[in-house]
Design an enzyme around this catalytic site. Structure first.
Site, short mmCIF file in Angstrom:
data_model
loop_
_atom_site.label_atom_id
_atom_site.label_comp_id
_atom_site.label_asym_id
_atom_site.label_seq_id
_atom_site.Cartn_x
_atom_site.Cartn_y
_atom_site.Cartn_z
CB SER A 141 -34.61 50.97 37.44
OG SER A 141 -34.21 51.38 38.73
CE1 TYR A 154 -36.15 55.92 35.81
CE2 TYR A 154 -35.82 55.04 38.03
CZ TYR A 154 -35.44 55.13 36.69
OH TYR A 154 -34.36 54.41 36.24
#
Ligand code: NAP
Length: 248
Positions: A141, A154
């Site tokens: 990501s 995350y």
């Protein structure tokens, strides 16, 4: 044009979202595809029916990527069904954002076990079967080095995915196995809806933050995955490709 005829792909977390789009795109290019899921059997079966309706080949296989025995079985059953593995897409992942004071030990382990340990376990099992020319694609990501407040755990999982992508690219290079990562920006998926990130301020922020002016679609990521799976990208390994409409 890429052609994956005769290749076998395992896509983790392919019952919905980005994983489902990647599974369908790989199948459309001729690969036989394993649609892995953890809890959404129905979602995985729907992906397989869509692939079959388009004259592609796919099966569903259940496995929690965070459990070693499950992952071992996932690849044993893939070999039983298709006889080989050429492409692994480590897509299964979960995202929840918390302010520092809300971070708990349980949540830390839940995210790291799926996003990082899951990627490692699947790569380790797949590597037993992958041969020359194989491709491993990790879905990371842009969060990994963006520094967006409240995404600490995350983002750290995706930073770890970037790091292991580079390390394993070097470790597997002598076997001519390539390892690359795709780093999506915001993509509208079922997971984004259920995490409450769609339709509100966060979605507005993501669109403003994207030079091309919209959120990503699962297909935007799937196209890049097809490229990385194919010989068109044969000189790329250890790379992170930001598939994010210019957001970083
Ligand atoms: P999603 O819609 O929530 O789908 C997640 C998929 O992962 C589901 O198929 C789910 O399967 C599977 N999964 C979750 N835990 C699993 C486990 N332990 N074992 C096996 N499968 C598991 O998510 P998404 O938005 O498509 O995201 C997919 C990947 O892209 C993730 O790695 C995410 O971090 C990354 N990403 C997404 C975005 C975005 O904006 N959407 C941006 C950057 C990166 P079940 O439903 O069967 O549990």
């Amino acid at each position: 044009m890429s052609n994956l005829k005769g290749k076998v792909a395992v896509v983790t977390g392919a019952s919905k979202g980005i994983g489902a789009a990647i599974a369908k795109s790989l199948a459309a290019e001729g690969a036989s595809v394993v649609v892995n899921y953890a809890s959404s059997k129905e979602g995985a079966e729907k992906v397989v029916s869509e692939i079959s309706a388009a004259k592609g080949k796919a099966i569903t296989l259940h496995a929690d990527v965070a459990k070693e025995a499950d992952v071992r079985r996932l690849f044993e059953e893939t070999i039983k069904a298709f006889g080989r593995v050429d492409i692994l897409v480590n897509n299964a992942g979960i995202y929840r954002f918390h302010a520092l004071h809300e971070i708990s030990e349980d949540e830390f382990h839940r995210l790291f076990n799926t996003n990082v340990l899951g990627t490692l376990l699947a790569t380790k099992e797949a590597a037993k079967y992958l041969g020359e020319g194989a491709s491993i694609i990790n879905i990371s990501s842009i969060a990994s080095d963006k520094g967006l407040a409240t995404t600490t755990v995350y983002s750290a999982t995706k930073g770890a995915v970037d790091s292991l992508t580079r390390t394993l690219a070097n470790e597997l290079a002598p076997k001519k196995i390539r390892v690359n990562a795709i780093r999506p920006g915001g993509v509208l998926t079922e997971g984004m809806h259920s995490a409450g990130f769609s339709g509100g301020e966060f979605e507005e922020y993501m669109i403003k933050d994207t030079p091309l002016g919209r959120l990503g679609r699962p297909d935007d990521i799937a196209r890049v995955a097809v490229f990385l799976a194919s010989d068109q990208s044969q000189w790329l390994t250890g790379q992170y490709l930001d598939a994010s409409g210019g957001a970083r």
